[in-house]
Design a protein around this motif. Structure first.
Motif, PDB file in Angstrom:
ATOM      1  N   PHE A  98       0.833  -1.192   0.000  1.00 40.94           N
ATOM      2  CA  PHE A  98       0.000   0.000   0.000  1.00 40.94           C
ATOM      3  C   PHE A  98       0.877   1.255   0.000  1.00 40.94           C
ATOM      4  N   GLU A  99       1.986   1.186   0.734  1.00 40.47           N
ATOM      5  CA  GLU A  99       2.860   2.359   0.849  1.00 40.47           C
ATOM      6  C   GLU A  99       3.682   2.643  -0.406  1.00 40.47           C
ATOM      7  N   ASP A 100       3.583   1.767  -1.411  1.00 43.22           N
ATOM      8  CA  ASP A 100       4.253   2.040  -2.691  1.00 43.22           C
ATOM      9  C   ASP A 100       3.437   2.983  -3.568  1.00 43.22           C
ATOM     10  N   ALA A 101       2.212   3.235  -3.184  1.00 40.94           N
ATOM     11  CA  ALA A 101       1.360   4.104  -3.984  1.00 40.94           C
ATOM     12  C   ALA A 101       1.941   5.517  -4.029  1.00 40.94           C
ATOM     13  N   ALA A 102       2.068   6.035  -5.238  1.00 37.81           N
ATOM     14  CA  ALA A 102       2.675   7.347  -5.435  1.00 37.81           C
ATOM     15  C   ALA A 102       2.634   7.677  -6.920  1.00 37.81           C
ATOM     16  N   VAL A 103       3.045   8.887  -7.230  1.00 37.58           N
ATOM     17  CA  VAL A 103       3.335   9.221  -8.620  1.00 37.58           C
ATOM     18  C   VAL A 103       4.808   8.890  -8.845  1.00 37.58           C
ATOM     19  N   TYR A 104       5.054   8.107  -9.870  1.00 33.75           N
ATOM     20  CA  TYR A 104       6.414   7.685 -10.185  1.00 33.75           C
ATOM     21  C   TYR A 104       6.945   8.526 -11.344  1.00 33.75           C
ATOM     22  N   TYR A 105       8.138   9.056 -11.133  1.00 30.68           N
ATOM     23  CA  TYR A 105       8.759   9.928 -12.118  1.00 30.68           C
ATOM     24  C   TYR A 105      10.065   9.321 -12.638  1.00 30.68           C
ATOM     25  N   CYS A 106      10.287   9.528 -13.899  1.00 34.38           N
ATOM     26  CA  CYS A 106      11.518   9.092 -14.537  1.00 34.38           C
ATOM     27  C   CYS A 106      12.456  10.297 -14.662  1.00 34.38           C
ATOM     28  N   ASN A 107      13.718  10.058 -14.375  1.00 33.51           N
ATOM     29  CA  ASN A 107      14.714  11.125 -14.466  1.00 33.51           C
ATOM     30  C   ASN A 107      15.896  10.669 -15.301  1.00 33.51           C
ATOM     31  N   ALA A 108      16.317  11.545 -16.178  1.00 31.67           N
ATOM     32  CA  ALA A 108      17.514  11.306 -16.994  1.00 31.67           C
ATOM     33  C   ALA A 108      18.565  12.329 -16.582  1.00 31.67           C
ATOM     34  N   TRP A 109      19.716  11.835 -16.146  1.00 38.72           N
ATOM     35  CA  TRP A 109      20.773  12.721 -15.648  1.00 38.72           C
ATOM     36  C   TRP A 109      21.984  12.605 -16.554  1.00 38.72           C
ATOM     37  N   LEU A 110      22.367  13.747 -17.127  1.00 41.86           N
ATOM     38  CA  LEU A 110      23.505  13.748 -18.036  1.00 41.86           C
ATOM     39  C   LEU A 110      24.690  14.524 -17.488  1.00 41.86           C
ATOM     40  N   GLY A 111      24.554  15.077 -16.319  1.00 42.06           N
ATOM     41  CA  GLY A 111      25.632  15.812 -15.712  1.00 42.06           C
ATOM     42  C   GLY A 111      25.072  16.928 -14.845  1.00 42.06           C
ATOM     43  N   ILE A 112      25.962  17.593 -14.152  1.00 50.62           N
ATOM     44  CA  ILE A 112      25.509  18.643 -13.240  1.00 50.62           C
ATOM     45  C   ILE A 112      24.755  19.710 -14.027  1.00 50.62           C
TER      46      ILE A 112
END
Length: 117
Positions: free
Chosen positions: A88-102
């Motif tokens: 139940f506690e996994d419920a959330a909005v899941y976001y994808c992030n792409a990191w290419l550097g600072i």
């Protein structure tokens, strides 16, 4: 133009599974470290899992270790999150992030995961 698009969210019963996908374009995917974050109502955004460009390093949040698996297909510019034994506690909005550097990272719009008791 950079695009980061999540899909695969939905409603699932506790104990069930879902597979999230994040399809990207507009940057060199293989060079990006990819990650999934989630944010539940009233809570801070937290790191769920991350994976390096060549898939040599994966890291997981403590709450999902042993249940979630992150993977990527550099030919398809897509990263996945296999979620098993959902709670139940996994419920959330899941976001994808792409990191290419600072100073260079991109976010998707999020996909909702709802877990019913």
């Amino acid at each position: 133009q950079v695009q980061v698009v999540e899909s695969g969210g939905g409603l699932v019963q506790a104990g069930g599974s879902l597979r999230l996908s994040c399809t990207t374009s507009g940057f060199t995917f293989s060079r990006a470290a990819m990650a999934w974050y989630r944010q539940a109502p009233g809570k801070a955004r937290e790191l769920v899992a991350s994976i390096s460009g060549p898939s040599t390093n994966m890291d997981y949040g403590d709450s999902v270790k042993g249940r979630f698996t992150i993977s990527r297909d550099n030919d398809k510019n897509t990263v996945y999150l296999q979620m098993n034994s959902l709670k139940f506690e996994d419920a959330a909005v899941y976001y994808c992030n792409a990191w290419l550097g600072i100073g260079t990272d991109y976010w998707g719009q999020g996909t909702q995961v709802t877990v019913s008791p």
